[in-house]
Design an enzyme around this catalytic site. Sequence first.
Site, PDB file in Angstrom:
ATOM      1  N   HIS A 194      -3.627   8.000   9.694  1.00 45.81           N
ATOM      2  CA  HIS A 194      -3.011   8.755   8.623  1.00 45.81           C
ATOM      3  C   HIS A 194      -3.793   9.895   8.498  1.00 45.81           C
ATOM      4  CE1 HIS A 194      -2.008   9.636   4.365  1.00 45.81           C
ATOM      5  NE2 HIS A 194      -0.809   8.678   4.797  1.00 45.81           N
ATOM      6  N   ASP A 218     -10.291   2.250   7.065  1.00 46.59           N
ATOM      7  CA  ASP A 218      -9.351   2.764   6.194  1.00 46.59           C
ATOM      8  C   ASP A 218      -8.569   1.510   5.864  1.00 46.59           C
ATOM      9  OD1 ASP A 218      -6.952   3.346   5.230  1.00 46.59           O
ATOM     10  OD2 ASP A 218      -6.499   5.050   6.441  1.00 46.59           O
ATOM     11  N   GLN A 245      -3.828  -0.202   4.629  1.00 46.40           N
ATOM     12  CA  GLN A 245      -2.592  -1.049   4.917  1.00 46.40           C
ATOM     13  C   GLN A 245      -3.286  -2.616   5.325  1.00 46.40           C
ATOM     14  OE1 GLN A 245       0.459  -0.412   4.504  1.00 46.40           O
ATOM     15  NE2 GLN A 245       0.050   1.844   4.300  1.00 46.40           N
ATOM     16  N   LYS A 295      -0.846   0.368  -3.273  1.00 46.71           N
ATOM     17  CA  LYS A 295      -0.332  -0.366  -2.257  1.00 46.71           C
ATOM     18  C   LYS A 295      -0.417  -2.024  -2.105  1.00 46.71           C
ATOM     19  CE  LYS A 295      -0.899   3.609   0.890  1.00 46.71           C
ATOM     20  NZ  LYS A 295       0.308   3.940   1.196  1.00 46.71           N
ATOM     21  N   CYS A 300       2.940  10.739   7.886  1.00 45.12           N
ATOM     22  CA  CYS A 300       1.633  11.314   7.571  1.00 45.12           C
ATOM     23  C   CYS A 300       0.637  11.093   8.889  1.00 45.12           C
ATOM     24  CB  CYS A 300       0.929  10.803   6.181  1.00 45.12           C
ATOM     25  SG  CYS A 300       1.661  11.385   4.922  1.00 45.12           S
TER      26      CYS A 300
HETATM   27  N1  PMP Z   1      -4.368   5.479   5.236  1.00 48.64           N
HETATM   28  C1  PMP Z   1      -3.438   4.846   5.496  1.00 48.64           C
HETATM   29  C2  PMP Z   1      -3.343   4.000   6.855  1.00 48.64           C
HETATM   30  C3  PMP Z   1      -2.217   4.835   4.427  1.00 48.64           C
HETATM   31  O1  PMP Z   1      -1.177   3.952   4.842  1.00 48.64           O
HETATM   32  C4  PMP Z   1      -2.151   5.685   3.421  1.00 48.64           C
HETATM   33  C5  PMP Z   1      -1.174   5.696   2.623  1.00 48.64           C
HETATM   34  N2  PMP Z   1       0.188   5.874   3.386  1.00 48.64           N
HETATM   35  C6  PMP Z   1      -3.270   6.376   3.162  1.00 48.64           C
HETATM   36  C7  PMP Z   1      -4.395   6.130   4.107  1.00 48.64           C
HETATM   37  C8  PMP Z   1      -3.488   7.309   1.978  1.00 48.64           C
HETATM   38  O2  PMP Z   1      -3.389   6.381   0.949  1.00 48.64           O
HETATM   39  P1  PMP Z   1      -3.137   7.068  -0.646  1.00 48.64           P
HETATM   40  O3  PMP Z   1      -2.012   8.190  -0.448  1.00 48.64           O
HETATM   41  O4  PMP Z   1      -3.107   6.070  -1.412  1.00 48.64           O
HETATM   42  O5  PMP Z   1      -4.436   7.763  -0.977  1.00 48.64           O
END
Ligand code: PMP
Length: 408
Positions: free
Chosen positions: A124, A201, A204, A227, A367
Amino acid sequence: CLMFNLNKVREDFPILGREVYKKPLVYLDNAATTQKPLMVLDAMRDEYLNVNANVHRGVHYLSQQATDLHEAAREAVRGFINARKIEEIIFTRGTTEAINLVASSFCESQMQAGDEVIVTEMEHHSNIVSWQLQAMKRGIVVKHIPITDDGILCIDQLEQLITPKTKIVSVAHVSNVLGTVNPVEQIIKIAHAHNIPVLVDGAQSAPHFKVDVQAMDCDFFAFSGHKMYGPTGIGVLYGKEEWLEKLPPYQGGGEMIDKVTWEKTTFERLPFKFEAGTPDYVATHGLSKAIEYIDAIGFDAIQQHEQELTRYCMEQLMTIDGMKIYGPMDASKKDAVVSFNVGDIHHLDMGTLLDRLGIAVRTGHHCAQPLMDRLGISGTVRASFALYNTKEEIDTLIAGIRRVSQMF
Ligand code: PMP
């Protein structure tokens, strides 16, 4: 064979009962954010109604009560990921802020120009751009572990990527696009053999299966409350105490100081050193309720159900002409995320038309633009699941995709 009462669970999420365009809502955008159970919303409303006061600094009753709730949430998070100590639990705004904190403080204190961070090709943006900002500021170098055509990490290339200049490895636990569950334990073993710390990270993974940071032996772990059925604006950075002690503060302000003078300022002990300013203490309480909610159902049941939804969705998708699913085709290697395209139909068209049928999916690059480049596409349609989704909803999705396909 479902291990919990799905209808009852759905009643805990009133939003699932609403309609959009006079169609029953089918919410399949859970990787972006999940819905919140009443238990979380009620607890937060109750705190604002009956307890609200700033935490940590007040001698008065409400402040102490709010502080107790806030610190109980830290303990709940500690238990949730099995950290050793509450000192290792830093509240942040989310995964993004947690990664930025590590990137900034780690690079500042542990890296010099030319030193390297290794990420993966399926990250991401939050785990790419945070490091690129440091590359611009401090001249560090961002390298990545490539993936195979079916979206699996080429883990055998990690050894070759590691050099004496590699100072940290930072990898997604589960891809938010492909659903791939990465072999983080293996990555951590390899990195640790070179004395390199690893950030995972967990945006997910934390919502979908039991994470044990001690068993995993990661040095940092980041995730977002929103999430995993919790409120927005709250997330967590777990860090091993020995690392957090070594890193300088990320932001300055109230809460994070010990003593301030014009000449010299000393910082609070962990975890407060990294928590400048008034924390979102109502959100932390909400997050603790989300953890309670998950615990009551149990990850065994949640994982079994979501795995079955993933398997069923992939099986049904493959009956559609022109279907291309990205990432592993073996559902057991995926986690609650399925990305696809159908023939030449643009993902945005597919998503927009599905929306008209009441089906909420995500479209675009999610993203993860470098991953899109690797796959040679501009984006995908993504269906992602939570514990409250049903097979009937997947049937509606499949019927919707068929209908849209026939229009082209
Ligand atoms: N890493 C991953 C793998 C994600 O899926 C996401 C959210 N789509 C993020 C980071 C960022 O999370 P947040 O927008 O809640 O900070």
